[in-house]
Design a protein around this motif. Structure first.
Motif, PDB file in Angstrom:
ATOM      1  N   ASP A  93       0.806  -1.216   0.000  1.00 42.59           N
ATOM      2  CA  ASP A  93       0.000   0.000   0.000  1.00 42.59           C
ATOM      3  C   ASP A  93       0.839   1.266   0.000  1.00 42.59           C
ATOM      4  O   ASP A  93       0.395   2.304  -0.470  1.00 42.59           O
ATOM      5  CB  ASP A  93      -0.934   0.008   1.223  1.00 42.59           C
ATOM      6  CG  ASP A  93      -2.078  -0.981   1.083  1.00 42.59           C
ATOM      7  OD1 ASP A  93      -2.264  -1.499  -0.034  1.00 42.59           O
ATOM      8  OD2 ASP A  93      -2.769  -1.226   2.081  1.00 42.59           O
ATOM      9  N   LYS A 111     -16.143   3.012 -10.986  1.00 38.52           N
ATOM     10  CA  LYS A 111     -16.463   2.962  -9.556  1.00 38.52           C
ATOM     11  C   LYS A 111     -17.022   1.591  -9.195  1.00 38.52           C
ATOM     12  O   LYS A 111     -16.649   0.992  -8.170  1.00 38.52           O
ATOM     13  CB  LYS A 111     -17.474   4.048  -9.195  1.00 38.52           C
ATOM     14  CG  LYS A 111     -16.934   5.470  -9.248  1.00 38.52           C
ATOM     15  CD  LYS A 111     -18.037   6.467  -8.909  1.00 38.52           C
ATOM     16  CE  LYS A 111     -17.545   7.888  -8.981  1.00 38.52           C
ATOM     17  NZ  LYS A 111     -18.622   8.872  -8.669  1.00 38.52           N
ATOM     18  N   GLU A 150     -15.155  -1.287  -6.799  1.00 36.29           N
ATOM     19  CA  GLU A 150     -15.784  -1.795  -5.581  1.00 36.29           C
ATOM     20  C   GLU A 150     -15.697  -3.312  -5.489  1.00 36.29           C
ATOM     21  O   GLU A 150     -15.694  -3.871  -4.396  1.00 36.29           O
ATOM     22  CB  GLU A 150     -17.255  -1.368  -5.540  1.00 36.29           C
ATOM     23  CG  GLU A 150     -17.475   0.057  -5.066  1.00 36.29           C
ATOM     24  CD  GLU A 150     -17.056   0.244  -3.610  1.00 36.29           C
ATOM     25  OE1 GLU A 150     -17.378  -0.626  -2.780  1.00 36.29           O
ATOM     26  OE2 GLU A 150     -16.389   1.245  -3.317  1.00 36.29           O
ATOM     27  N   LYS A 206      -9.068  -3.877  -4.251  1.00 40.13           N
ATOM     28  CA  LYS A 206      -9.826  -2.701  -3.816  1.00 40.13           C
ATOM     29  C   LYS A 206      -9.034  -1.862  -2.815  1.00 40.13           C
ATOM     30  O   LYS A 206      -9.085  -0.631  -2.842  1.00 40.13           O
ATOM     31  CB  LYS A 206     -11.151  -3.142  -3.198  1.00 40.13           C
ATOM     32  CG  LYS A 206     -12.019  -2.004  -2.680  1.00 40.13           C
ATOM     33  CD  LYS A 206     -13.312  -2.530  -2.084  1.00 40.13           C
ATOM     34  CE  LYS A 206     -14.150  -1.401  -1.505  1.00 40.13           C
ATOM     35  NZ  LYS A 206     -15.422  -1.908  -0.905  1.00 40.13           N
ATOM     36  N   GLN A 257      -8.112   2.115  -2.910  1.00 38.55           N
ATOM     37  CA  GLN A 257      -8.505   3.004  -1.818  1.00 38.55           C
ATOM     38  C   GLN A 257      -7.301   3.759  -1.266  1.00 38.55           C
ATOM     39  O   GLN A 257      -7.418   4.930  -0.865  1.00 38.55           O
ATOM     40  CB  GLN A 257      -9.165   2.200  -0.703  1.00 38.55           C
ATOM     41  CG  GLN A 257      -9.852   3.059   0.352  1.00 38.55           C
ATOM     42  CD  GLN A 257     -11.014   3.870  -0.223  1.00 38.55           C
ATOM     43  OE1 GLN A 257     -11.874   3.331  -0.922  1.00 38.55           O
ATOM     44  NE2 GLN A 257     -11.024   5.161   0.055  1.00 38.55           N
ATOM     45  N   SER A 258      -6.129   3.112  -1.267  1.00 37.55           N
ATOM     46  CA  SER A 258      -4.913   3.781  -0.791  1.00 37.55           C
ATOM     47  C   SER A 258      -4.602   5.008  -1.627  1.00 37.55           C
ATOM     48  O   SER A 258      -4.098   6.017  -1.107  1.00 37.55           O
ATOM     49  CB  SER A 258      -3.730   2.802  -0.832  1.00 37.55           C
ATOM     50  OG  SER A 258      -3.897   1.762   0.105  1.00 37.55           O
ATOM     51  N   MET A 281      -6.962   6.755  -3.444  1.00 36.70           N
ATOM     52  CA  MET A 281      -8.036   7.714  -3.195  1.00 36.70           C
ATOM     53  C   MET A 281      -7.829   8.470  -1.898  1.00 36.70           C
ATOM     54  O   MET A 281      -8.138   9.666  -1.791  1.00 36.70           O
ATOM     55  CB  MET A 281      -9.385   6.993  -3.143  1.00 36.70           C
ATOM     56  CG  MET A 281      -9.870   6.442  -4.458  1.00 36.70           C
ATOM     57  SD  MET A 281     -11.535   5.749  -4.251  1.00 36.70           S
ATOM     58  CE  MET A 281     -11.806   5.058  -5.885  1.00 36.70           C
ATOM     59  N   ASN A 282      -7.295   7.782  -0.887  1.00 36.50           N
ATOM     60  CA  ASN A 282      -7.127   8.382   0.434  1.00 36.50           C
ATOM     61  C   ASN A 282      -6.162   9.561   0.438  1.00 36.50           C
ATOM     62  O   ASN A 282      -6.160  10.350   1.386  1.00 36.50           O
ATOM     63  CB  ASN A 282      -6.650   7.329   1.439  1.00 36.50           C
ATOM     64  CG  ASN A 282      -7.726   6.327   1.791  1.00 36.50           C
ATOM     65  OD1 ASN A 282      -8.913   6.544   1.547  1.00 36.50           O
ATOM     66  ND2 ASN A 282      -7.315   5.205   2.372  1.00 36.50           N
ATOM     67  N   GLU A 337     -13.124  11.192  -1.945  1.00 36.89           N
ATOM     68  CA  GLU A 337     -13.279  10.352  -3.129  1.00 36.89           C
ATOM     69  C   GLU A 337     -13.819  11.176  -4.293  1.00 36.89           C
ATOM     70  O   GLU A 337     -13.471  10.939  -5.452  1.00 36.89           O
ATOM     71  CB  GLU A 337     -14.218   9.178  -2.831  1.00 36.89           C
ATOM     72  CG  GLU A 337     -13.580   8.104  -1.971  1.00 36.89           C
ATOM     73  CD  GLU A 337     -14.357   6.804  -1.963  1.00 36.89           C
ATOM     74  OE1 GLU A 337     -15.234   6.629  -2.837  1.00 36.89           O
ATOM     75  OE2 GLU A 337     -14.083   5.962  -1.085  1.00 36.89           O
TER      76      GLU A 337
END
Length: 209
Positions: A30, A120, A124, A129, A133-134, A136-137, A142
């Motif tokens: 990550d 998207k 999901e 995933k 998300q790492s 996007m964070n 988002e």
């Protein structure tokens, strides 16, 4: 869009065609994704229109080259190798985009948002995933991330549509030869590389000093 649960080829930023070539770096952890997300966020907040190369019908920004270069460096390349790969990739990407527009592959804002909605949904259900998300964070939200992707796909989506159509036509013609020994994927890969090289030559890019 039919969704298969698998690792999504993350078409993030300039990574649209890069990930296809190097397999998403065989993503380590990550932390790499977080670094990449930070790079994307920084570019989204510090836009510069300084030109790196200009051709007959298009141009490549220095910020695009630098972002792509950082991508390759995260994959393990040294600075010199990354720079060479970034220049080659970004100039060919722009040449592909200009040819896509020339061939009529123009997309509307609505089409782009519809495609992002599909991404998207795909994200999901993807096996990786957490990696997505790492990235996007690193953005404020988002929503901010997907707004960034919207700008990216103004070029990526016309390229995707154009390349997909060329691939379909090429494979159809190869199959019509009725040669069962043809390895379509290998043949297509070779043809696509040749096509990109030809488009790059025709684009007549000059590096701006």
């Amino acid at each position: 869009m039919k969704v298969h649960k698998k690792k999504i080829c993350i078409t993030i930023g300039v990574a649209f065609l890069v990930v296809v070539a190097i397999g998403i770096w065989a993503m380590a952890d990550d932390s790499q994704m977080e670094k990449w997300g930070g790079i994307l966020k920084e570019q989204s907040q510090n836009y510069s229109d300084e030109v790196y190369a200009i051709g007959d019908m298009g141009e490549v920004l220095r910020s695009e080259i630098e972002q792509c270069m950082q991508f390759y460096m995260l994959s393990g390349m040294n600075e010199e190798e990354a720079m060479a790969q970034a220049e080659d990739y970004m100039l060919k990407r722009e040449a592909l985009y200009q040819e896509a527009i020339k061939q009529g592959y123009i997309v509307t804002d609505e089409e782009i948002w519809e495609y992002i909605d599909e991404l998207k949904e795909f994200a999901e259900q993807a096996d990786n995933k957490g990696e997505i998300q790492s990235i996007m964070n690193q953005f404020e939200s988002e929503e901010a991330y997907w707004e960034y992707e919207f700008e990216v796909y103004k070029k990526n989506l016309p390229i995707q549509k154009y390349v997909k159509n060329v691939e379909t036509e090429f494979k159809h013609k190869q199959q019509m030869k009725k040669n069962n020994n043809i390895d379509l994927e290998t043949e297509w890969t070779a043809y696509f590389e040749e096509m990109k090289n030809q488009l790059l030559e025709e684009a007549n890019f000059e590096i701006v000093k």
